[in-house]
Design an enzyme around this catalytic site. Structure first.
Site, short mmCIF file in Angstrom:
data_model
loop_
_atom_site.label_atom_id
_atom_site.label_comp_id
_atom_site.label_asym_id
_atom_site.label_seq_id
_atom_site.Cartn_x
_atom_site.Cartn_y
_atom_site.Cartn_z
N CYS A 34 0.83 -1.21 0.00
CA CYS A 34 0.00 0.00 0.00
C CYS A 34 0.86 1.26 0.00
CB CYS A 34 -0.99 0.01 1.17
SG CYS A 34 -0.23 0.25 2.78
N ASP A 58 -1.93 -8.91 3.39
CA ASP A 58 -2.19 -7.98 4.48
C ASP A 58 -1.93 -8.65 5.83
OD1 ASP A 58 -3.69 -6.22 6.37
OD2 ASP A 58 -4.18 -5.24 4.47
N ALA A 81 5.16 -3.19 9.30
CA ALA A 81 3.98 -2.81 8.52
C ALA A 81 3.11 -1.86 9.33
CB ALA A 81 3.19 -4.05 8.11
N LEU A 83 0.64 2.17 8.81
CA LEU A 83 0.46 3.46 8.15
C LEU A 83 1.17 4.50 9.02
CD1 LEU A 83 -3.35 3.10 7.28
CD2 LEU A 83 -1.37 2.70 5.78
N SER A 124 8.16 4.57 18.04
CA SER A 124 8.56 5.90 17.59
C SER A 124 8.79 6.82 18.77
CB SER A 124 7.44 6.45 16.71
OG SER A 124 7.61 7.82 16.51
N TYR A 149 -1.86 8.68 14.80
CA TYR A 149 -0.71 7.83 14.48
C TYR A 149 0.11 7.56 15.75
CZ TYR A 149 4.04 6.65 13.13
OH TYR A 149 5.27 6.05 13.06
N LYS A 153 0.95 3.88 18.04
CA LYS A 153 2.24 3.35 18.51
C LYS A 153 2.19 3.14 20.03
CE LYS A 153 4.21 3.09 14.55
NZ LYS A 153 4.43 1.78 13.96
N ASN A 179 14.50 10.17 14.02
CA ASN A 179 14.13 10.59 12.66
C ASN A 179 14.99 9.89 11.60
OD1 ASN A 179 13.11 12.69 14.54
ND2 ASN A 179 12.37 13.62 12.66
P1 NAD Z 1 6.92 2.52 4.85
O1 NAD Z 1 5.57 3.05 4.55
O2 NAD Z 1 7.99 2.69 3.81
O3 NAD Z 1 6.84 0.97 5.23
C1 NAD Z 1 5.70 0.40 5.82
C2 NAD Z 1 5.28 -0.75 4.94
O4 NAD Z 1 4.15 -1.41 5.51
C3 NAD Z 1 4.88 -0.32 3.53
O5 NAD Z 1 5.64 -1.08 2.61
C4 NAD Z 1 3.38 -0.68 3.43
O6 NAD Z 1 3.03 -1.08 2.13
C5 NAD Z 1 3.26 -1.78 4.45
N1 NAD Z 1 1.94 -1.98 5.09
C6 NAD Z 1 1.18 -1.07 5.74
N2 NAD Z 1 0.08 -1.66 6.26
C7 NAD Z 1 0.16 -2.98 5.93
C8 NAD Z 1 -0.66 -4.11 6.20
N3 NAD Z 1 -1.79 -4.02 6.89
N4 NAD Z 1 -0.27 -5.32 5.71
C9 NAD Z 1 0.87 -5.45 5.00
N5 NAD Z 1 1.70 -4.40 4.72
C10 NAD Z 1 1.34 -3.19 5.19
O7 NAD Z 1 7.38 3.18 6.24
P2 NAD Z 1 8.77 3.10 7.00
O8 NAD Z 1 9.28 4.50 7.10
O9 NAD Z 1 9.62 2.04 6.45
O10 NAD Z 1 8.25 2.71 8.46
C11 NAD Z 1 8.26 1.39 8.94
C12 NAD Z 1 7.69 1.39 10.35
O11 NAD Z 1 8.46 2.27 11.17
C13 NAD Z 1 6.24 1.88 10.44
O12 NAD Z 1 5.55 1.11 11.39
C14 NAD Z 1 6.40 3.30 10.93
O13 NAD Z 1 5.27 3.74 11.64
C15 NAD Z 1 7.61 3.18 11.85
N6 NAD Z 1 8.31 4.44 12.05
C16 NAD Z 1 8.75 5.15 10.97
C17 NAD Z 1 9.40 6.38 11.16
C18 NAD Z 1 9.84 7.20 9.99
O14 NAD Z 1 10.09 8.39 10.15
N7 NAD Z 1 10.02 6.63 8.80
C19 NAD Z 1 9.60 6.88 12.46
C20 NAD Z 1 9.17 6.11 13.54
C21 NAD Z 1 8.52 4.89 13.32
N1 UFG Z 2 10.05 20.61 8.81
C1 UFG Z 2 10.08 21.77 8.08
N2 UFG Z 2 9.59 21.76 6.81
C2 UFG Z 2 9.09 20.62 6.23
C3 UFG Z 2 9.07 19.43 6.98
C4 UFG Z 2 9.55 19.46 8.27
O1 UFG Z 2 10.53 22.82 8.57
O2 UFG Z 2 8.65 20.69 5.07
C5 UFG Z 2 10.60 20.60 10.17
C6 UFG Z 2 9.59 20.23 11.25
O3 UFG Z 2 8.89 21.37 11.67
C7 UFG Z 2 10.51 19.63 12.32
C8 UFG Z 2 11.63 18.97 11.51
O4 UFG Z 2 11.60 19.59 10.23
O5 UFG Z 2 11.09 20.65 13.09
C9 UFG Z 2 11.43 17.46 11.32
O6 UFG Z 2 10.13 17.21 10.79
P1 UFG Z 2 9.71 15.80 10.20
O7 UFG Z 2 8.31 15.93 9.70
O8 UFG Z 2 10.74 15.32 9.25
O9 UFG Z 2 9.80 14.84 11.46
P2 UFG Z 2 9.03 14.89 12.87
O10 UFG Z 2 10.08 15.00 13.92
O11 UFG Z 2 7.96 15.88 12.87
O12 UFG Z 2 8.34 13.46 12.89
C10 UFG Z 2 9.04 12.27 12.53
C11 UFG Z 2 8.06 11.29 11.88
C12 UFG Z 2 7.05 10.81 12.89
C13 UFG Z 2 7.77 10.25 14.08
C14 UFG Z 2 8.72 11.29 14.65
C15 UFG Z 2 9.50 10.73 15.80
O13 UFG Z 2 7.37 11.89 10.82
O14 UFG Z 2 6.32 9.75 12.33
O15 UFG Z 2 9.63 11.70 13.64
O16 UFG Z 2 10.07 9.53 15.44
F1 UFG Z 2 6.86 9.93 15.01
#
Ligand code: NAD
Ligand code: UFG
Length: 338
Positions: A34, A58, A81, A83, A124, A149, A153, A179
């Site tokens: 997705c 899924d 996995a 959103l 997270s 979201y 978590k 991050n």
């Molecule tokens: P991503 O969207 O690239 O990977 C998540 C994957 O899960 C996707 O490939 C999607 O297709 C799949 N997916 C979602 N729902 C599903 C379902 N019901 N069944 C099967 N597949 C499903 O995101 P990512 O950045 O790789 O993040 C991975 C995990 O880490 C997530 O749980 C996210 O919440 C967590 N996380 C990410 C960040 C970040 O900044 N990237 C920060 C903290 C936590």
């Molecule tokens: N920022 C900008 N401009 C942008 C995007 C972000 O100035 O276009 C700033 C934000 O205000 C923040 C910093 O850049 O100060 C980082 O922002 P991100 O959106 O990259 O990251 P966040 O820290 O807000 O959140 C991320 C993930 C969340 C996760 C969190 C902690 O998006 O899912 O880190 O792990 F929960």
């Protein structure tokens, strides 16, 4: 170890498959695609020379999960996995609760039925409440999440804690990511957000390549060294290696444990913009915009526990993060699309 990697075609999942293979483990990927493309696993094969078995499906589908556990000899699970778009979660809370909680509960129920009780969860830094002192320790206060979201978590962590309480045979590792940024050094795998990126680094790189006109810097009146928001950016390969450390740890530790995966260093938005320009010889035009609702001024980790207990620490620096982001972006301007 044979590790079922849910979300294995995604950004962090695909990098983790590479590091698992390098460490001698055998990942099996399950993803409904997705938010990703199966092309990422073709690239993983190019990097490692190994095929990652892939199942399209899924994680909420318990029948499918039973089939997978019956057919494969799985020792443990890394559950990526989910959103993850904060803004979308505010608009579609039910989708987020259904998918992120439902998948976690289905997975644990089926694992239990097949007597597989080793589980690593993608949590997270967002689970920490906003009124903590920095740096954040695993013992810092959680809750008061600012969006659905974040609550998913927080709630999944609680569900997993209760599972361990009911059955001490489980080994559950909660990894709180800060991050994640950057890409594999080969430039073959990386992050490709759908549509307009929410996160800073993809926005910076899409601005540098000309897809976006300029970066909006959300607020320059925070209590930080230059007024812009400070975060703990961590290279995705370091993050992936943190999962390998957790896989090794859970082989001989039962119960629940929680670890921060961060570097312990905070950089501001403008620090990242300037570092990106300098590392890559490109321009990132920006404008100062109002604060983004729900944002904190400063958020960074104390990674001591991960270092002492998991024997893991981040190795890549800010220049590596900027260089590898740009290497991926410039080689794959449209991500995995043709
Ligand atoms: P991503 O969207 O690239 O990977 C998540 C994957 O899960 C996707 O490939 C999607 O297709 C799949 N997916 C979602 N729902 C599903 C379902 N019901 N069944 C099967 N597949 C499903 O995101 P990512 O950045 O790789 O993040 C991975 C995990 O880490 C997530 O749980 C996210 O919440 C967590 N996380 C990410 C960040 C970040 O900044 N990237 C920060 C903290 C936590
Ligand atoms: N920022 C900008 N401009 C942008 C995007 C972000 O100035 O276009 C700033 C934000 O205000 C923040 C910093 O850049 O100060 C980082 O922002 P991100 O959106 O990259 O990251 P966040 O820290 O807000 O959140 C991320 C993930 C969340 C996760 C969190 C902690 O998006 O899912 O880190 O792990 F929960």
């Amino acid at each position: 170890m044979n590790v079922l990697v849910t979300g294995g075609t995604g950004y962090i999942g695909s990098h983790t498959c590479v590091e698992l293979i390098k460490a001698g483990h055998k990942p099996i990927a399950l993803d409904n695609l997705c938010n990703s493309s199966v092309e990422s696993l073709n690239r993983v094969r190019t990097i490692t020379g190994e095929e990652v078995p892939f199942i399209k499906g899924d994680v909420c589908d318990e029948k499918l999960l039973h089939e997978i556990f019956a057919r494969h000899d799985i020792d443990g699970v890394i559950h990526f996995a989910g959103l993850k778009a904060v803004g979308e979660s505010v608009e579609k809370p039910l989708d987020y609760y259904q998918n992120n909680l439902g998948s976690t509960m289905s997975l644990c129920r089926v694992m239990s039925a097949h007597n597989v009780k080793k589980f690593i969860f993608s949590s997270s830094a967002t689970v920490y409440s906003g009124d903590n002192e920095m740096p954040l320790r695993e013992t810092s206060k959680t809750g008061n999440c600012t969006n659905p979201y974040g609550w998913t978590k927080y709630m999944c962590e609680q569900i997993l804690r209760d599972i361990v309480k009911a059955d001490p045979e489980w080994s559950v590792v909660l990894l709180r990511y800060f991050n994640p940024v950057g890409a594999h050094q080969s430039g073959l795998i990386g992050e490709h957000p759908n549509g307009i990126p929410n996160n800073l680094m993809p926005y910076i790189s899409q601005t540098a390549i000309g897809k976006r006109d300029h970066l909006n810097v959300y607020g320059n009146d925070y209590d930080t060294h230059d007024g812009t928001g400070v975060r703990d950016y961590i290279h995705v390969v370091d993050l992936a290696r943190g999962h390998v450390a957790a896989v090794n740890y859970m082989q001989d530790h039962k119960g629940e444990s929680v670890f921060n995966l961060g570097t312990g260093h905070g950089y501001s938005v403008l620090d990242m913009v300037h570092a990106f320009e300098e590392a890559n010889g490109v321009k990132v035009p920006y404008e100062i915009a109002p604060r983004r609702p729900g944002d904190l001024g400063t958020c960074y980790a104390d990674p001591t526990k991960s270092r002492e207990v998991l024997g893991w620490e981040a190795e890549f620096n800010q220049v590596d993060m900027c260089r590898d982001t740009w290497n991926w972006q410039s080689k794959n301007p449209n991500g995995y699309d043709e």
